[in-house]
Motif scaffolding. Structure first.
Motif, PDB file in Angstrom:
ATOM      1  N   ASN A   1       6.877  -0.343   3.260  1.00 12.16           N
ATOM      2  CA  ASN A   1       6.541  -0.416   4.684  1.00 12.16           C
ATOM      3  C   ASN A   1       5.614   0.704   5.103  1.00 12.16           C
ATOM      4  O   ASN A   1       4.818   0.539   6.031  1.00 12.16           O
ATOM      5  CB  ASN A   1       7.817  -0.423   5.529  1.00 12.16           C
ATOM      6  N   PHE A   2       5.704   1.841   4.429  1.00 17.65           N
ATOM      7  CA  PHE A   2       4.755   2.925   4.690  1.00 17.65           C
ATOM      8  C   PHE A   2       3.339   2.444   4.377  1.00 17.65           C
ATOM      9  O   PHE A   2       2.429   2.567   5.204  1.00 17.65           O
ATOM     10  CB  PHE A   2       5.105   4.147   3.824  1.00 17.65           C
ATOM     11  N   ASP A   3       3.144   1.861   3.207  1.00 23.56           N
ATOM     12  CA  ASP A   3       1.817   1.376   2.820  1.00 23.56           C
ATOM     13  C   ASP A   3       1.345   0.243   3.728  1.00 23.56           C
ATOM     14  O   ASP A   3       0.157   0.158   4.075  1.00 23.56           O
ATOM     15  CB  ASP A   3       1.839   0.903   1.365  1.00 23.56           C
ATOM     16  N   LEU A   4       2.271  -0.626   4.102  1.00 24.97           N
ATOM     17  CA  LEU A   4       1.936  -1.718   5.023  1.00 24.97           C
ATOM     18  C   LEU A   4       1.397  -1.167   6.340  1.00 24.97           C
ATOM     19  O   LEU A   4       0.373  -1.631   6.866  1.00 24.97           O
ATOM     20  CB  LEU A   4       3.173  -2.577   5.276  1.00 24.97           C
ATOM     21  N   ALA A   5       2.068  -0.159   6.869  1.00 25.03           N
ATOM     22  CA  ALA A   5       1.656   0.417   8.146  1.00 25.03           C
ATOM     23  C   ALA A   5       0.351   1.192   8.023  1.00 25.03           C
ATOM     24  O   ALA A   5      -0.454   1.222   8.964  1.00 25.03           O
ATOM     25  CB  ALA A   5       2.762   1.329   8.685  1.00 25.03           C
ATOM     26  N   VAL A   6       0.124   1.821   6.864  1.00 25.12           N
ATOM     27  CA  VAL A   6      -1.155   2.504   6.636  1.00 25.12           C
ATOM     28  C   VAL A   6      -2.300   1.501   6.743  1.00 25.12           C
ATOM     29  O   VAL A   6      -3.324   1.761   7.384  1.00 25.12           O
ATOM     30  CB  VAL A   6      -1.168   3.205   5.261  1.00 25.12           C
ATOM     31  N   SER A   7      -2.115   0.335   6.139  1.00 19.58           N
ATOM     32  CA  SER A   7      -3.170  -0.679   6.189  1.00 19.58           C
ATOM     33  C   SER A   7      -3.422  -1.139   7.618  1.00 19.58           C
ATOM     34  O   SER A   7      -4.560  -1.402   8.003  1.00 19.58           O
ATOM     35  CB  SER A   7      -2.804  -1.875   5.307  1.00 19.58           C
ATOM     36  N   GLN A   8      -2.359  -1.226   8.411  1.00 21.86           N
ATOM     37  CA  GLN A   8      -2.523  -1.621   9.809  1.00 21.86           C
ATOM     38  C   GLN A   8      -3.204  -0.519  10.618  1.00 21.86           C
ATOM     39  O   GLN A   8      -4.058  -0.793  11.472  1.00 21.86           O
ATOM     40  CB  GLN A   8      -1.180  -1.979  10.419  1.00 21.86           C
TER      41      GLN A   8
END
Length: 305
Positions: free
Chosen positions: A220-227
């Protein structure tokens, strides 16, 4: 319809062999299969016996990028449609490719993604999460759905997804460098350009993970970085509301199944997901050492800096 299947691989195992066997049995077999393999030393040519249409392109770990690697393969394809699988997505039947392509009869559809079914070892909460994110009913999504579906309008997964190559190229291909989420970024661009994205519930693959709480945090950290890196897509459609809806729905499911003792597992799992997401959205405020601890993709940050 001319079709190229593209599969990024890294240390492919048993599920990849099952994927390749599944592709052999499809009612609509692909014209070409491009395998973008990271690190040649982990590859065995024997897995492609009997698959003359398959080609392997070896790249180094340093060269791999979620968006660029898939975009490189797209440039090598001269077909009308591109179909992406991950190496651990196993076709659930012989009609996966055929059912992925049917929605393209509608000329406005730019992308189609399939349904992910849980594997045999999938835990109960994750099994329900699969059914929540990938329901039994198909759906066509356009920008008119943004006020109703929010961020789900842009939802798409390259675990099993197909793209009309003409539309894909009009969007400039997959964005890179990308830590993650290249599929939703592409879907968001397609939606905003006036195309439709179609969820095909009858195009099915078996794919699930039993992530630990720490792995869920990192994902979820990486997901949010992409957002955070793509406000042009995600700024006005926050994800938190969808996460809360999933938690509430899972609670009801556990009660219905008579498994209330799983509530603590749900609470802790959801807390780790939320904390990872919040940290990722604010990653620019974090020291590099924390970013490297929080991410699931340290190679991305090493190349970025």
């Amino acid at each position: 319809m001319s079709v190229t299947v593209i599969i990024p691989t890294y240390k492919p195992g048993d599920k990849f062999l099952r994927l390749m066997e599944g592709l052999k049995k499809q009612t609509l077999p692909p014209d070409k299969i491009l395998i973008m393999n990271t690190e040649k030393k982990f590859w065995k040519d024997s897995v492609l016996r009997g698959m003359e249409q398959a080609e392997v392109i070896h790249i180094s770990k340093e060269e791999f990028d979620h968006g660029r690697t898939r975009a490189q393969a797209a440039e090598m394809a001269d077909s009308e449609f591109l179909i992406y699988f991950t190496q651990d997505a196993v076709p659930a039947d012989t009609c996966t490719i055929e059912n992925l392509l049917k929605p393209f009869r509608d000329p406005e559809v730019g992308a189609v993604y399939g349904r992910q079914l849980p594997d045999k070892d999938c835990r109960l909460i994750e099994r329900y999460t699969r059914s929540f994110n990938y329901p039994e009913k198909s759906r066509r999504k356009t920008r008119k759905d943004i006020p109703i579906l929010g961020i789900k309008t842009f939802f798409c997964s390259n675990v099993c997804a197909a793209y009309r190559k003409e539309a894909y190229e009009k969007m400039g291909g997959f964005t890179f460098p990308t830590i993650f989420n290249e599929d939703m970024i592409m879907a968001g661009n397609l939606i905003k350009a006036g195309y439709a994205v179609f969820y095909a519930a009858d195009a099915q693959v078996i794919h699930s993970h039993n992530y630990t709480w720490l792995q869920q945090f990192k994902r979820n950290f990486d997901l949010a970085v992409s957002q955070a890196d793509h406000p042009e897509i995600f700024k006005d459609v926050p994800s938190e509301g969808e996460g809360i809806r999933l938690v509430k729905s899972t609670c009801r499911y556990l009660i219905k199944k008579g498994r209330p003792w799983l509530f603590p597992q749900l609470v802790f799992s959801s807390a780790f997901k939320f904390l990872g997401y919040r940290m990722g959205k604010n990653y620019r405020k974090l020291p590099r050492r924390l970013v490297m601890k929080f991410t699931m993709s340290p190679d991305y940050w090493e190349k970025k800096n």
